[in-house]
Design an enzyme around this catalytic site. Structure first.
Site, PDB file in Angstrom:
ATOM      1  N   GLN A   1       2.817  -1.614   5.954  1.00 15.79           N
ATOM      2  CA  GLN A   1       2.861  -0.237   6.014  1.00 15.79           C
ATOM      3  C   GLN A   1       3.121  -0.030   7.927  1.00 15.79           C
ATOM      4  OE1 GLN A   1       0.285   2.705   5.619  1.00 15.79           O
ATOM      5  NE2 GLN A   1       0.584   2.645   3.734  1.00 15.79           N
ATOM      6  N   PHE A   2       3.223  -0.800   8.982  1.00 12.04           N
ATOM      7  CA  PHE A   2       3.181  -1.078  10.328  1.00 12.04           C
ATOM      8  C   PHE A   2       2.987  -2.118  10.979  1.00 12.04           C
ATOM      9  CE2 PHE A   2       2.227   3.267   9.378  1.00 12.04           C
ATOM     10  CZ  PHE A   2       3.135   4.444   9.673  1.00 12.04           C
TER      11      PHE A   2
ATOM     12  N   HIS B   1       0.446   1.789  15.301  1.00 13.38           N
ATOM     13  CA  HIS B   1       1.892   2.102  14.915  1.00 13.38           C
ATOM     14  C   HIS B   1       3.090   1.653  15.612  1.00 13.38           C
ATOM     15  CE1 HIS B   1      -1.798   4.798  13.251  1.00 13.38           C
ATOM     16  NE2 HIS B   1      -0.917   4.750  12.006  1.00 13.38           N
TER      17      HIS B   1
ATOM     18  N   LEU C   1      -6.208  -1.909  -0.212  1.00 16.69           N
ATOM     19  CA  LEU C   1      -5.164  -1.875   1.485  1.00 16.69           C
ATOM     20  C   LEU C   1      -6.136  -4.041   2.213  1.00 16.69           C
ATOM     21  CD1 LEU C   1      -6.396   0.998   3.906  1.00 16.69           C
ATOM     22  CD2 LEU C   1      -5.646  -1.361   5.007  1.00 16.69           C
TER      23      LEU C   1
ATOM     24  N   GLU D   1      -3.917  -6.543   4.036  1.00 16.04           N
ATOM     25  CA  GLU D   1      -2.264  -7.169   4.142  1.00 16.04           C
ATOM     26  C   GLU D   1      -2.162  -8.747   3.691  1.00 16.04           C
ATOM     27  OE1 GLU D   1      -2.326  -3.119   5.907  1.00 16.04           O
ATOM     28  OE2 GLU D   1      -4.017  -5.417   6.398  1.00 16.04           O
TER      29      GLU D   1
ATOM     30  N   PRO E   1      -3.662  -8.828  10.030  1.00 14.24           N
ATOM     31  CA  PRO E   1      -5.005 -10.127   8.896  1.00 14.24           C
ATOM     32  C   PRO E   1      -4.124 -10.504   8.421  1.00 14.24           C
ATOM     33  CG  PRO E   1      -5.060  -7.280   8.680  1.00 14.24           C
ATOM     34  CD  PRO E   1      -4.052  -7.616  10.038  1.00 14.24           C
TER      35      PRO E   1
ATOM     36  N   GLU F   1       0.522  -0.940  -0.118  1.00 18.21           N
ATOM     37  CA  GLU F   1      -0.160  -0.515   0.016  1.00 18.21           C
ATOM     38  C   GLU F   1       0.881   0.804   0.404  1.00 18.21           C
ATOM     39  OE1 GLU F   1      -4.104   2.668   0.229  1.00 18.21           O
ATOM     40  OE2 GLU F   1      -3.738  -0.130  -0.250  1.00 18.21           O
TER      41      GLU F   1
END
Length: 688
Positions: A446-447, A492, A422, A424, A453, A393
């Site tokens: 991303q984090f 995050h 989006l 995972e 998921p 993403e």
């Protein structure tokens, strides 16, 4: 000749009958004899599903066709070349077969040299979808961007039951297939039940095909999976459409499930009228009626029945007489460490040879941050290896939320550096399919928290090599930022690297500076194993982590720690952002402190740590992850178990308390290990 006749003219109905009887006889042999006799411990019947799968197999005519199937797909495998003996032996957990006794016998795979390959199945529901979509993207890339003619017209087929259409994997794969217009056929076998739950609880109205007509780029077909002519026609239309349009289709076929979900399921949730209705809808009975109309005589059918029964009886006997798998080999094939390369998946199986690498850095003068080091390493490897793909993403035009992939899409194009939806689950599942096709996926989550998921796909990826006895593997790199930064928060700032240490088959690396980031990432991209590459957010642009770029050949061997400071009175073991704080603490004290940056969590450098602890006789482990079940607990237990006689003090851990990371900066700093807390702990242990 009319269209209806055209659809069936190339089908060998005698072979269909033979395969149908073979599959049915295997199921009945298992259900009536082998399972009650405890020769088979886990049995899933395909009775009722056979005709559609056999006809599907006969329409997979391109050797580069690929199938992502599920645990009720044995009739398809028999059609594609699986022997009766291997099928039964696998269910008996005997030597040979799919997995050398490591996996459930109906969780199949078929590395087929003579035709389409069946990818490794999984025991969970719906996880077959995104790898199948990923392989479809690989077909598209290899055919169009890489001009590999053998992939022209190839398709990916994903099989699933009606229950699986409720899963994240199904919807993620459907999004991938329709937005990218991928050559994939969704083959839904709707038997009306997910174990005991009816289809209308899985999807509104109980018919997934009716709910998808608004999807762009998706051809919808539906009908019976038990009527020979109708089923054959639908399957031929579906496969021809995907091949001709290089785009997706969904075929939903209604079939009866003539036995329970598994052997232990007595179907008490079905009434007698429904059970009789399903018996009347038996595709074997309908096939017999169909082929007796001039294709096969009654006598030929009876002879075939007798022949197949004898074949299955013999296959079952030979399967039972096979040797038991050797337990001494049970720990092999977790990683590709000096063993034979897998048959399918990754760069190594295609014979790719990497350029020479070096453990000696050729450092430039200018110090750079971790972001630039990762970006330059990705750029170089993309240049020299056309099979590397970078995706996730926001990694494309935006260049990633941390700017790590900035400019890469401009240089290498949107087929090699691309954004994803989006999901995972979809990002990792896609990576699996691409890896099977010989690519090296470098996927970004991303984090760290957002990997949750994708847990199912991540866990399954790590065990592919082991559960297929080294037939398949899906080497990849998953880049994953995490940890505290300018502030904290529960979403995050999570590190939780110990979670991935428990994922069998994965390498887990945590660089603490720009030099190690380049070396570990390059090693990961050139590895024949899958690697979690953890990018600490606080180190991406910190002064501490800045180092000169070590050159385009530099690698850090995965599993090799680094000594940050020599000492004789106490050993500190740490990694990631805690390296800086441990060095700061040591500078405050007169104590002779030895500091080791682990760099790799899995595998970890037991040799260096043991040598250090034997010298200093004291050990402190400092990490950012929660204390309970953090990876420090594993190191501590190992040292206590094996080096107890060398210890002059108990092994201690300094870690984050068992709470999420708070957002408020002062609150976050109050619980993070810092130089002051580390120094206090060092003094306590030295004075013990």
């Amino acid at each position: 000749m009319n269209r209806k006749q055209e659809l069936h003219i190339d089908i060998d109905w005698k072979q269909v009958a033979r395969l149908m009887l073979l599959s049915r006889n295997i199921d009945e042999k298992e259900e009536n004899e082998l399972t009650p006799e405890k020769k088979i411990l886990y049995q899933f019947s395909s009775k009722g599903h056979e005709l559609a799968q056999i006809l599907l197999g006969m329409n997979l005519t391109n050797p580069k066709d690929m199938v992502s199937a599920y645990y009720r797909s044995r009739p398809l495998l028999l059609t594609l070349g699986l022997t009766a003996e291997d099928a039964i032996a696998s269910n008996m957990a005997k030597s040979g077969g799919y997995s050398e006794g490591r996996d459930i016998g109906t969780v199949c795979n078929l590395p087929n040299e003579k035709g389409p390959t069946v990818l490794p199945m999984a025991g969970d529901v719906g996880s077959q979808y995104t790898p199948g979509a990923g392989y479809a993207q690989a077909i598209q890339l290899l055919s169009q961007a890489y001009q590999k003619e053998e992939y022209n017209g190839a398709i990916s087929v994903i099989l699933g039951g009606d229950g699986s259409v409720a899963t994240n994997g199904f919807w993620s794969a459907l999004t991938m297939a329709t937005t990218l217009n991928l050559p994939v056929l969704f083959f839904v076998e709707d038997n009306g039940y997910g174990i005991s739950v009816k289809s209308n609880f899985q999807t509104p109205g109980g018919n997934i095909a009716n709910n998808l007509y608004s999807f762009k780029n998706l051809k919808i077909l539906k009908g019976s999976g038990t009527e020979p002519e109708e089923t054959s026609g639908l399957i031929k239309q579906a496969t021809e459409y995907v091949r001709a349009h290089n785009g997706p289709a969904l075929l939903r076929l209604t079939v009866p499930r003539l036995n329970g979900h598994s052997f232990q399921d007595n179907q008490a949730y079905k009434d007698d009228a429904l059970l009789q209705q399903e018996i009347n809808n038996d595709p074997l009975k309908k096939l017999k009626e169909f082929v007796l109309k001039g294709m096969i005589s009654e006598k030929e059918w009876n002879n075939l029945e007798s022949e197949i029964k004898n074949e299955v009886d013999k296959a079952a006997e030979e399967a039972w007489n096979r040797s038991e798998p050797e337990s001494k080999n049970l720990t092999e094939a977790l990683y590709n460490d000096g063993m034979e390369v897998q048959k399918i998946g990754g760069l190594y199986s295609s014979g790719y040879e990497f350029p020479e690498s070096s453990m000696e850095p050729k450092s430039e003068k200018q110090r750079i941050n971790v972001v630039e080091s990762i970006r330059r390493t990705l750029e170089h490897e993309l240049e020299i290896n056309e099979k590397i793909l970078v995706f996730g993403e926001d990694v494309g035009a935006k260049g990633g939320v941390h700017a790590v992939t900035s400019g890469l899409q401009t240089k290498f194009g949107n087929q090699r550096v691309f954004d994803t939806s989006l999901s995972e689950e979809g990002i990792i599942g896609r990576a699996v399919g691409l890896a099977y096709a010989g690519f090296m996926p470098v996927a970004e989550i991303q984090f760290r928290k957002y990997a949750d998921p994708a847990t199912e796909q991540l866990k399954n990826t790590g065990t592919i090599r082991w559960r297929t006895a080294n037939k398949f593997a899906a080497p990849m790199v998953v880049r994953m930022p995490g940890g505290f930064a300018k502030c904290g928060d529960p979403w995050h700032s999570e590190s939780n690297e110990a979670f991935f240490a428990k994922m069998i088959g994965w390498q887990v690396v945590v660089p603490a500076n720009a030099e190690d980031a380049a070396g570990l990432l390059r090693s990961a991209m050139r590895s024949n194993n899958s690697t979690i590459f953890f990018e600490h957010r606080n180190l991406l642009d910190s002064k501490y982590s800045r180092k000169p770029y070590p050159g385009d050949d530099f690698v850090v061997p995965i599993g090799q720690a680094k000594k940050l400071k020599d000492g004789s009175e106490i050993t500190i073991i740490t990694w990631g952002a805690m390296c800086e704080r441990c060095e700061e603490a040591a500078e405050e004290l007169d104590t002779s402190v030895e500091i080791i940056d682990l760099r790799s969590i899995i595998p970890w450098d037991k040799k260096m740590i043991f040598e250090s602890v034997k010298k200093t006789n004291r050990c402190l482990i400092v990490h950012e992850d929660n204390r309970t079940a953090g990876f420090g607990a594993e190191i501590s237990a190992t040292i206590s178990d094996e080096l107890f006689k060398y210890l002059d003090a108990p092994v201690q851990r300094l870690a984050f308390p068992d709470i999420p990371v708070p957002y408020n900066v002062d609150l976050m700093n109050s619980v993070l290990p810092d130089a002051g807390k580390i120094a206090e702990k060092i003094e306590e242990l030295v004075e013990f």
